[in-house]
Design a protein around this motif. Sequence first.
Motif, PDB file in Angstrom:
ATOM      1  N   ALA A  28       0.825  -1.211   0.000  1.00  0.00           N
ATOM      2  CA  ALA A  28       0.000   0.000   0.000  1.00  0.00           C
ATOM      3  C   ALA A  28       0.858   1.260   0.000  1.00  0.00           C
ATOM      4  CB  ALA A  28      -0.938  -0.008   1.206  1.00  0.00           C
ATOM      5  N   ILE A  29       1.922   1.248   0.784  1.00  0.00           N
ATOM      6  CA  ILE A  29       2.789   2.425   0.884  1.00  0.00           C
ATOM      7  C   ILE A  29       3.419   2.752  -0.474  1.00  0.00           C
ATOM      8  CG2 ILE A  29       4.888   3.337   1.937  1.00  0.00           C
ATOM      9  CD1 ILE A  29       2.421   3.275   3.761  1.00  0.00           C
ATOM     10  N   LYS A  30       3.673   1.728  -1.257  1.00  0.00           N
ATOM     11  CA  LYS A  30       4.274   1.940  -2.574  1.00  0.00           C
ATOM     12  C   LYS A  30       3.247   2.314  -3.644  1.00  0.00           C
ATOM     13  CE  LYS A  30       7.971  -1.412  -1.660  1.00  0.00           C
ATOM     14  NZ  LYS A  30       8.543  -2.737  -2.043  1.00  0.00           N
ATOM     15  N   HIS A  31       1.947   2.174  -3.301  1.00  0.00           N
ATOM     16  CA  HIS A  31       0.900   2.412  -4.294  1.00  0.00           C
ATOM     17  C   HIS A  31      -0.208   3.293  -3.689  1.00  0.00           C
ATOM     18  CE1 HIS A  31       2.892  -1.349  -5.530  1.00  0.00           C
ATOM     19  NE2 HIS A  31       2.609  -0.973  -6.764  1.00  0.00           N
ATOM     20  N   ASP A  32       0.033   4.565  -3.612  1.00  0.00           N
ATOM     21  CA  ASP A  32      -0.962   5.565  -3.193  1.00  0.00           C
ATOM     22  C   ASP A  32      -1.405   5.460  -1.742  1.00  0.00           C
ATOM     23  OD1 ASP A  32      -0.929   6.521  -5.818  1.00  0.00           O
ATOM     24  OD2 ASP A  32      -2.558   5.183  -6.420  1.00  0.00           O
ATOM     25  N   LYS A  33      -0.812   4.574  -0.973  1.00  0.00           N
ATOM     26  CA  LYS A  33      -1.111   4.424   0.455  1.00  0.00           C
ATOM     27  C   LYS A  33      -2.548   3.972   0.737  1.00  0.00           C
ATOM     28  CE  LYS A  33       2.317   7.806   2.006  1.00  0.00           C
ATOM     29  NZ  LYS A  33       2.576   9.003   2.844  1.00  0.00           N
ATOM     30  N   GLU A  34      -3.231   3.457  -0.270  1.00  0.00           N
ATOM     31  CA  GLU A  34      -4.596   2.992  -0.070  1.00  0.00           C
ATOM     32  C   GLU A  34      -4.629   1.499   0.234  1.00  0.00           C
ATOM     33  OE1 GLU A  34      -7.493   6.102  -2.396  1.00  0.00           O
ATOM     34  OE2 GLU A  34      -7.127   4.147  -3.307  1.00  0.00           O
ATOM     35  N   ILE A  35      -5.578   1.113   1.104  1.00  0.00           N
ATOM     36  CA  ILE A  35      -5.656  -0.275   1.543  1.00  0.00           C
ATOM     37  C   ILE A  35      -7.116  -0.602   1.885  1.00  0.00           C
ATOM     38  CG2 ILE A  35      -5.238   0.224   3.997  1.00  0.00           C
ATOM     39  CD1 ILE A  35      -3.312  -2.242   3.964  1.00  0.00           C
ATOM     40  N   PHE A  36      -7.515  -1.823   1.635  1.00  0.00           N
ATOM     41  CA  PHE A  36      -8.867  -2.286   1.968  1.00  0.00           C
ATOM     42  C   PHE A  36      -8.820  -2.874   3.377  1.00  0.00           C
ATOM     43  CE2 PHE A  36     -12.262  -5.457   2.093  1.00  0.00           C
ATOM     44  CZ  PHE A  36     -13.340  -4.792   1.521  1.00  0.00           C
ATOM     45  N   VAL A  37      -9.525  -2.226   4.294  1.00  0.00           N
ATOM     46  CA  VAL A  37      -9.514  -2.649   5.697  1.00  0.00           C
ATOM     47  C   VAL A  37     -10.815  -3.375   5.996  1.00  0.00           C
ATOM     48  CG1 VAL A  37      -9.308  -1.891   8.080  1.00  0.00           C
ATOM     49  CG2 VAL A  37      -8.107  -0.644   6.278  1.00  0.00           C
ATOM     50  N   THR A  38     -10.703  -4.592   6.518  1.00  0.00           N
ATOM     51  CA  THR A  38     -11.901  -5.363   6.843  1.00  0.00           C
ATOM     52  C   THR A  38     -11.656  -6.221   8.074  1.00  0.00           C
ATOM     53  OG1 THR A  38     -13.619  -6.805   5.924  1.00  0.00           O
ATOM     54  CG2 THR A  38     -11.328  -7.360   5.385  1.00  0.00           C
ATOM     55  N   ALA A  39     -12.734  -6.724   8.640  1.00  0.00           N
ATOM     56  CA  ALA A  39     -12.656  -7.487   9.881  1.00  0.00           C
ATOM     57  C   ALA A  39     -12.645  -8.985   9.617  1.00  0.00           C
ATOM     58  CB  ALA A  39     -13.830  -7.136  10.791  1.00  0.00           C
ATOM     59  N   GLN A  40     -11.995  -9.693  10.517  1.00  0.00           N
ATOM     60  CA  GLN A  40     -12.054 -11.161  10.493  1.00  0.00           C
ATOM     61  C   GLN A  40     -13.353 -11.625  11.125  1.00  0.00           C
ATOM     62  OE1 GLN A  40      -7.250 -11.963  11.164  1.00  0.00           O
ATOM     63  NE2 GLN A  40      -8.738 -13.202  12.258  1.00  0.00           N
ATOM     64  N   LYS A  41     -13.875 -12.723  10.640  1.00  0.00           N
ATOM     65  CA  LYS A  41     -15.093 -13.294  11.207  1.00  0.00           C
ATOM     66  C   LYS A  41     -14.811 -13.964  12.550  1.00  0.00           C
ATOM     67  CE  LYS A  41     -17.038 -14.062   6.588  1.00  0.00           C
ATOM     68  NZ  LYS A  41     -17.457 -15.064   5.576  1.00  0.00           N
ATOM     69  N   ALA A  42     -13.586 -14.447  12.727  1.00  0.00           N
ATOM     70  CA  ALA A  42     -13.175 -15.076  13.989  1.00  0.00           C
ATOM     71  C   ALA A  42     -11.799 -14.541  14.355  1.00  0.00           C
ATOM     72  CB  ALA A  42     -13.136 -16.591  13.855  1.00  0.00           C
ATOM     73  N   ILE A  43     -11.630 -14.145  15.612  1.00  0.00           N
ATOM     74  CA  ILE A  43     -10.377 -13.489  15.999  1.00  0.00           C
ATOM     75  C   ILE A  43      -9.234 -14.466  16.263  1.00  0.00           C
ATOM     76  CG2 ILE A  43     -11.623 -11.549  16.998  1.00  0.00           C
ATOM     77  CD1 ILE A  43     -11.037 -12.695  19.764  1.00  0.00           C
ATOM     78  N   ASP A  44      -9.535 -15.776  16.373  1.00  0.00           N
ATOM     79  CA  ASP A  44      -8.498 -16.737  16.728  1.00  0.00           C
ATOM     80  C   ASP A  44      -7.730 -17.266  15.516  1.00  0.00           C
ATOM     81  OD1 ASP A  44     -10.714 -18.037  15.773  1.00  0.00           O
ATOM     82  OD2 ASP A  44     -10.564 -19.750  17.134  1.00  0.00           O
ATOM     83  N   ILE A  45      -8.039 -16.784  14.324  1.00  0.00           N
ATOM     84  CA  ILE A  45      -7.335 -17.231  13.115  1.00  0.00           C
ATOM     85  C   ILE A  45      -6.140 -16.311  12.874  1.00  0.00           C
ATOM     86  CG2 ILE A  45      -7.506 -17.600  10.618  1.00  0.00           C
ATOM     87  CD1 ILE A  45     -10.472 -18.182  11.010  1.00  0.00           C
ATOM     88  N   GLU A  46      -4.947 -16.879  12.923  1.00  0.00           N
ATOM     89  CA  GLU A  46      -3.731 -16.076  12.784  1.00  0.00           C
ATOM     90  C   GLU A  46      -3.369 -15.814  11.323  1.00  0.00           C
ATOM     91  OE1 GLU A  46      -1.786 -14.373  14.914  1.00  0.00           O
ATOM     92  OE2 GLU A  46      -3.388 -14.814  16.339  1.00  0.00           O
ATOM     93  N   VAL A  47      -3.645 -16.766  10.458  1.00  0.00           N
ATOM     94  CA  VAL A  47      -3.330 -16.592   9.034  1.00  0.00           C
ATOM     95  C   VAL A  47      -4.642 -16.752   8.257  1.00  0.00           C
ATOM     96  CG1 VAL A  47      -1.887 -17.306   7.097  1.00  0.00           C
ATOM     97  CG2 VAL A  47      -1.053 -17.589   9.453  1.00  0.00           C
ATOM     98  N   PRO A  48      -5.417 -15.689   8.157  1.00  0.00           N
ATOM     99  CA  PRO A  48      -6.735 -15.790   7.528  1.00  0.00           C
ATOM    100  C   PRO A  48      -6.663 -15.951   6.014  1.00  0.00           C
ATOM    101  CG  PRO A  48      -6.259 -13.512   8.075  1.00  0.00           C
ATOM    102  CD  PRO A  48      -5.146 -14.328   8.654  1.00  0.00           C
ATOM    103  N   LYS A  49      -7.671 -16.622   5.476  1.00  0.00           N
ATOM    104  CA  LYS A  49      -7.868 -16.724   4.036  1.00  0.00           C
ATOM    105  C   LYS A  49      -9.025 -15.795   3.655  1.00  0.00           C
ATOM    106  CE  LYS A  49      -4.785 -20.009   3.749  1.00  0.00           C
ATOM    107  NZ  LYS A  49      -3.462 -19.792   3.100  1.00  0.00           N
ATOM    108  N   GLY A  50      -9.324 -15.742   2.386  1.00  0.00           N
ATOM    109  CA  GLY A  50     -10.389 -14.861   1.922  1.00  0.00           C
ATOM    110  C   GLY A  50     -11.731 -15.116   2.567  1.00  0.00           C
ATOM    111  N   ASP A  51     -12.073 -16.388   2.760  1.00  0.00           N
ATOM    112  CA  ASP A  51     -13.368 -16.748   3.336  1.00  0.00           C
ATOM    113  C   ASP A  51     -13.451 -16.450   4.828  1.00  0.00           C
ATOM    114  OD1 ASP A  51     -14.259 -17.600   0.888  1.00  0.00           O
ATOM    115  OD2 ASP A  51     -13.809 -19.720   1.247  1.00  0.00           O
ATOM    116  N   ASP A  52     -12.314 -16.165   5.454  1.00  0.00           N
ATOM    117  CA  ASP A  52     -12.305 -15.851   6.881  1.00  0.00           C
ATOM    118  C   ASP A  52     -12.597 -14.377   7.146  1.00  0.00           C
ATOM    119  OD1 ASP A  52     -11.524 -18.500   7.568  1.00  0.00           O
ATOM    120  OD2 ASP A  52      -9.450 -18.005   7.036  1.00  0.00           O
TER     121      ASP A  52
END
Length: 255
Positions: free
Chosen positions: A45-69
């Motif tokens: 993001a820092i290298k590309h306009d500093k824009e980023i898509f911020v979203t929440a995890q469905k479960a907080i105990d997942i350390e390495v989330p996938k798209g469906d998480d």
Amino acid sequence: MNQTYRKENQKFLPVLPLKNLVALPKSIIPVVVGRKISIKALEFAIKHDKEIFVTAQKAIDIEVPKGDDLFHYGTRAVVLQMARMPNGAYKILVEGISRAHIENIEEHDGFLAGVSQDLQAFPLEENSENKAIWRNLFELFKEYVSLNEKVSADVLGMFRGLQDLDHLTDTIAVQIPLDFGQRQSLLELVDLKQRALKLSVLLKKEIEVLNAEKNSRKRDQRQIETDIVRFEYAGHLAYRHVPFSAFREFSAFKC
């Protein structure tokens, strides 16, 4: 069914997953970025306009989330500040810009990303019903601000009329205390009229709580003042009944 919003500003964005936190439009939030996939997303993001898509995890105990998480409704945000910490993590400040949606969140070069589209609500028509919705919500927010010392009254000056309803709803959603589910629900509620009506209900409940707290503080203060008066009166009576010989006994002690 009439369309209540339009999709615009299609753009490839890195995804920043948040645990138990929903970033709303018009909000500025501090975030500690420590997971590898999040650090790589931030650096992209820092290298590309500093824009980023911020979203929440469905479960907080997942350390390495996938798209469906993750929730696919999130916020297009911009990184305002960032600082590297001694442990290699980043402390950043992000500002929510717009509701956004990513259909497919997938891994890309070690981080999650996807094609984001802003969800822009259509303004409401200038009619008596919509003006009433605007006025009711604004008056409720004004009352809330008067009861809450943490919110500056200056914020009210940003809103002039129905054309500011979208901005008003997002500002209220940021200012009032909401739980995780309520924030995510409001984020996904793009329809401006429905969002305003829902926030009116939430504001009324919060105002009731603040008024109850205010009345409770008043009762406590009156009780304290009553107790002080009683204590002083009781002391005055006790003083009147102290025999003079008692004062002679006290005079033997040095202070």
